[in-house]
Design a protein around this motif. Structure first.
Motif, PDB file in Angstrom:
ATOM      1  N   THR A  45      -0.167  -4.559  18.525  1.00 41.12           N
ATOM      2  CA  THR A  45      -0.572  -5.905  18.125  1.00 41.12           C
ATOM      3  C   THR A  45      -1.674  -5.863  17.070  1.00 41.12           C
ATOM      4  O   THR A  45      -1.600  -6.563  16.051  1.00 41.12           O
ATOM      5  CB  THR A  45      -1.064  -6.701  19.355  1.00 41.12           C
ATOM      6  OG1 THR A  45       0.010  -6.819  20.294  1.00 41.12           O
ATOM      7  CG2 THR A  45      -1.542  -8.085  18.955  1.00 41.12           C
ATOM      8  N   ILE A  46      -2.676  -5.026  17.287  1.00 47.14           N
ATOM      9  CA  ILE A  46      -3.785  -4.926  16.331  1.00 47.14           C
ATOM     10  C   ILE A  46      -3.306  -4.381  14.990  1.00 47.14           C
ATOM     11  O   ILE A  46      -3.652  -4.911  13.926  1.00 47.14           O
ATOM     12  CB  ILE A  46      -4.910  -4.035  16.908  1.00 47.14           C
ATOM     13  CG1 ILE A  46      -5.576  -4.731  18.092  1.00 47.14           C
ATOM     14  CG2 ILE A  46      -5.951  -3.707  15.829  1.00 47.14           C
ATOM     15  CD1 ILE A  46      -6.560  -3.871  18.851  1.00 47.14           C
ATOM     16  N   VAL A  47      -2.481  -3.322  15.029  1.00 48.09           N
ATOM     17  CA  VAL A  47      -2.010  -2.694  13.788  1.00 48.09           C
ATOM     18  C   VAL A  47      -1.136  -3.658  12.986  1.00 48.09           C
ATOM     19  O   VAL A  47      -1.344  -3.863  11.776  1.00 48.09           O
ATOM     20  CB  VAL A  47      -1.241  -1.392  14.094  1.00 48.09           C
ATOM     21  CG1 VAL A  47      -0.543  -0.877  12.841  1.00 48.09           C
ATOM     22  CG2 VAL A  47      -2.177  -0.336  14.655  1.00 48.09           C
ATOM     23  N   ILE A  48      -0.148  -4.267  13.637  1.00 48.50           N
ATOM     24  CA  ILE A  48       0.776  -5.160  12.928  1.00 48.50           C
ATOM     25  C   ILE A  48       0.035  -6.384  12.396  1.00 48.50           C
ATOM     26  O   ILE A  48       0.249  -6.817  11.255  1.00 48.50           O
ATOM     27  CB  ILE A  48       1.945  -5.586  13.836  1.00 48.50           C
ATOM     28  CG1 ILE A  48       2.780  -4.362  14.230  1.00 48.50           C
ATOM     29  CG2 ILE A  48       2.823  -6.615  13.142  1.00 48.50           C
ATOM     30  CD1 ILE A  48       3.831  -4.642  15.280  1.00 48.50           C
ATOM     31  N   SER A  49      -0.865  -6.949  13.205  1.00 47.64           N
ATOM     32  CA  SER A  49      -1.628  -8.125  12.767  1.00 47.64           C
ATOM     33  C   SER A  49      -2.531  -7.788  11.584  1.00 47.64           C
ATOM     34  O   SER A  49      -2.665  -8.585  10.652  1.00 47.64           O
ATOM     35  CB  SER A  49      -2.472  -8.658  13.928  1.00 47.64           C
ATOM     36  OG  SER A  49      -1.653  -9.069  14.995  1.00 47.64           O
ATOM     37  N   SER A  50      -3.121  -6.588  11.616  1.00 42.59           N
ATOM     38  CA  SER A  50      -3.977  -6.161  10.500  1.00 42.59           C
ATOM     39  C   SER A  50      -3.176  -5.995   9.225  1.00 42.59           C
ATOM     40  O   SER A  50      -3.598  -6.429   8.140  1.00 42.59           O
ATOM     41  CB  SER A  50      -4.673  -4.837  10.846  1.00 42.59           C
ATOM     42  OG  SER A  50      -5.524  -4.990  11.956  1.00 42.59           O
ATOM     43  N   VAL A  51      -1.998  -5.376   9.342  1.00 41.50           N
ATOM     44  CA  VAL A  51      -1.139  -5.170   8.170  1.00 41.50           C
ATOM     45  C   VAL A  51      -0.716  -6.509   7.583  1.00 41.50           C
ATOM     46  O   VAL A  51      -0.766  -6.717   6.353  1.00 41.50           O
ATOM     47  CB  VAL A  51       0.090  -4.313   8.531  1.00 41.50           C
ATOM     48  CG1 VAL A  51       1.104  -4.310   7.397  1.00 41.50           C
ATOM     49  CG2 VAL A  51      -0.334  -2.884   8.870  1.00 41.50           C
ATOM     50  N   LEU A  52      -0.311  -7.450   8.444  1.00 42.95           N
ATOM     51  CA  LEU A  52       0.093  -8.774   7.960  1.00 42.95           C
ATOM     52  C   LEU A  52      -1.068  -9.487   7.276  1.00 42.95           C
ATOM     53  O   LEU A  52      -0.893 -10.118   6.230  1.00 42.95           O
ATOM     54  CB  LEU A  52       0.622  -9.617   9.123  1.00 42.95           C
ATOM     55  CG  LEU A  52       1.996  -9.234   9.673  1.00 42.95           C
ATOM     56  CD1 LEU A  52       2.335 -10.072  10.900  1.00 42.95           C
ATOM     57  CD2 LEU A  52       3.066  -9.408   8.601  1.00 42.95           C
ATOM     58  N   GLY A  53      -2.257  -9.383   7.863  1.00 45.72           N
ATOM     59  CA  GLY A  53      -3.430 -10.014   7.258  1.00 45.72           C
ATOM     60  C   GLY A  53      -3.732  -9.458   5.882  1.00 45.72           C
ATOM     61  O   GLY A  53      -4.035 -10.204   4.945  1.00 45.72           O
ATOM     62  N   ILE A  54      -3.649  -8.138   5.735  1.00 42.98           N
ATOM     63  CA  ILE A  54      -3.914  -7.495   4.440  1.00 42.98           C
ATOM     64  C   ILE A  54      -2.857  -7.871   3.409  1.00 42.98           C
ATOM     65  O   ILE A  54      -3.173  -8.118   2.239  1.00 42.98           O
ATOM     66  CB  ILE A  54      -3.989  -5.961   4.612  1.00 42.98           C
ATOM     67  CG1 ILE A  54      -5.249  -5.599   5.415  1.00 42.98           C
ATOM     68  CG2 ILE A  54      -3.994  -5.254   3.265  1.00 42.98           C
ATOM     69  CD1 ILE A  54      -5.319  -4.160   5.853  1.00 42.98           C
ATOM     70  N   ILE A  55      -1.593  -7.941   3.849  1.00 36.11           N
ATOM     71  CA  ILE A  55      -0.511  -8.325   2.924  1.00 36.11           C
ATOM     72  C   ILE A  55      -0.750  -9.736   2.382  1.00 36.11           C
ATOM     73  O   ILE A  55      -0.622  -9.985   1.176  1.00 36.11           O
ATOM     74  CB  ILE A  55       0.857  -8.235   3.625  1.00 36.11           C
ATOM     75  CG1 ILE A  55       1.238  -6.771   3.847  1.00 36.11           C
ATOM     76  CG2 ILE A  55       1.940  -8.943   2.804  1.00 36.11           C
ATOM     77  CD1 ILE A  55       2.475  -6.572   4.695  1.00 36.11           C
ATOM     78  N   VAL A  56      -1.104 -10.657   3.270  1.00 39.03           N
ATOM     79  CA  VAL A  56      -1.355 -12.037   2.823  1.00 39.03           C
ATOM     80  C   VAL A  56      -2.587 -12.089   1.914  1.00 39.03           C
ATOM     81  O   VAL A  56      -2.596 -12.817   0.918  1.00 39.03           O
ATOM     82  CB  VAL A  56      -1.514 -12.985   4.028  1.00 39.03           C
ATOM     83  CG1 VAL A  56      -1.895 -14.385   3.569  1.00 39.03           C
ATOM     84  CG2 VAL A  56      -0.221 -13.038   4.838  1.00 39.03           C
ATOM     85  N   MET A  57      -3.616 -11.305   2.224  1.00 36.54           N
ATOM     86  CA  MET A  57      -4.793 -11.226   1.347  1.00 36.54           C
ATOM     87  C   MET A  57      -4.395 -10.777  -0.058  1.00 36.54           C
ATOM     88  O   MET A  57      -4.849 -11.341  -1.059  1.00 36.54           O
ATOM     89  CB  MET A  57      -5.816 -10.247   1.914  1.00 36.54           C
ATOM     90  CG  MET A  57      -6.669 -10.774   3.047  1.00 36.54           C
ATOM     91  SD  MET A  57      -7.804  -9.524   3.696  1.00 36.54           S
ATOM     92  CE  MET A  57      -8.967  -9.359   2.341  1.00 36.54           C
ATOM     93  N   LEU A  58      -3.546  -9.748  -0.127  1.00 36.78           N
ATOM     94  CA  LEU A  58      -3.085  -9.250  -1.429  1.00 36.78           C
ATOM     95  C   LEU A  58      -2.307 -10.309  -2.197  1.00 36.78           C
ATOM     96  O   LEU A  58      -2.494 -10.485  -3.411  1.00 36.78           O
ATOM     97  CB  LEU A  58      -2.206  -8.016  -1.226  1.00 36.78           C
ATOM     98  CG  LEU A  58      -2.933  -6.695  -0.960  1.00 36.78           C
ATOM     99  CD1 LEU A  58      -1.947  -5.633  -0.493  1.00 36.78           C
ATOM    100  CD2 LEU A  58      -3.667  -6.226  -2.209  1.00 36.78           C
ATOM    101  N   ILE A  59      -1.451 -11.020  -1.486  1.00 38.71           N
ATOM    102  CA  ILE A  59      -0.639 -12.062  -2.135  1.00 38.71           C
ATOM    103  C   ILE A  59      -1.533 -13.159  -2.702  1.00 38.71           C
ATOM    104  O   ILE A  59      -1.383 -13.586  -3.858  1.00 38.71           O
ATOM    105  CB  ILE A  59       0.384 -12.656  -1.141  1.00 38.71           C
ATOM    106  CG1 ILE A  59       1.444 -11.607  -0.799  1.00 38.71           C
ATOM    107  CG2 ILE A  59       1.043 -13.906  -1.720  1.00 38.71           C
ATOM    108  CD1 ILE A  59       2.367 -12.008   0.338  1.00 38.71           C
ATOM    109  N   VAL A  60      -2.498 -13.621  -1.901  1.00 38.53           N
ATOM    110  CA  VAL A  60      -3.391 -14.692  -2.351  1.00 38.53           C
ATOM    111  C   VAL A  60      -4.268 -14.229  -3.513  1.00 38.53           C
ATOM    112  O   VAL A  60      -4.452 -14.945  -4.496  1.00 38.53           O
ATOM    113  CB  VAL A  60      -4.264 -15.197  -1.181  1.00 38.53           C
ATOM    114  CG1 VAL A  60      -5.338 -16.164  -1.680  1.00 38.53           C
ATOM    115  CG2 VAL A  60      -3.394 -15.865  -0.132  1.00 38.53           C
TER     116      VAL A  60
END
Length: 198
Positions: free
Chosen positions: A97-112
């Protein structure tokens, strides 16, 4: 409500504590941006080492790829919190949960960050006459010291393009987010601004 909250595992509660306040702040930022009130607060306190440069000496600040900004951290914790809640409810392990949530958060940060980078660079294209900014209003992006003792930056709409321009003030210091009016242009393409009276 209290029974529902008591039934949530402590691990999942951490994600709720992150998701709710981050989402509230994110929605406030979104509201301010859409209504033109938050253009000076979007990237305040960027922590990328100050890569906004006036490369060609025209007084305009060239946009850099700002990844570590307050806006992006808020987005990260919003995505991290809600995805953590979702994956925890689906029965994923705590580590997963922590790993997947962190990866998703970073991906969205990159997109924004990429979207803001391309939007600001698009806005900075074309021939802009800085003299057209006299009388225009904008928002302080980087605080401006008092009595001309240093420069800050303002975001201002010139010829339908949002520009970041260095500015000074002859009065008291002006903090980030304050609305200002352009009074004159100095020879080195620095704006002289004053706080806009409400």
């Amino acid at each position: 409500m209290s029974e529902w909250w008591a039934s949530i595992p402590v691990f999942e509660k951490v994600f709720w504590y992150l998701a709710i306040p981050s989402t509230v702040v994110f929605m406030i930022q979104l509201f301010l941006t859409f209504f033109g009130l938050g253009e000076g607060t979007a990237d305040v306190d960027s922590m990328d080492g100050g890569f906004d440069l006036d490369a060609d000496g025209d007084g305009f600040i060239e946009s850099a790829f700002n990844f570590f900004t307050i806006r992006n951290f808020i987005i990260f914790f919003t995505v991290f919190g809600w995805s953590g809640i979702a994956f925890s409810d689906m029965g994923f392990s705590e580590v997963s949960t922590i790993v997947i949530s962190s990866v998703l958060g970073i991906i969205v940060m990159l997109i924004v960050a990429a979207l803001f980078y391309f939007i600001m660079n698009l806005a900075s294209s074309g021939n802009i006459d800085l003299n057209n900014s006299i009388g225009a209003t904008g928002s302080v992006y980087i605080p401006i010291p008092a009595k001309g003792k240093g420069t800050g930056k303002v975001q201002i709409l010139i010829q339908d393009s949002l520009k970041e321009v260095e500015a000074i003030t002859k009065g008291k210091a002006i903090s980030t987010g304050e609305r200002v009016k352009v009074l004159e242009i100095l020879d080195n393409n620095i704006l002289v601004v004053e706080i806009l009276n409400n």
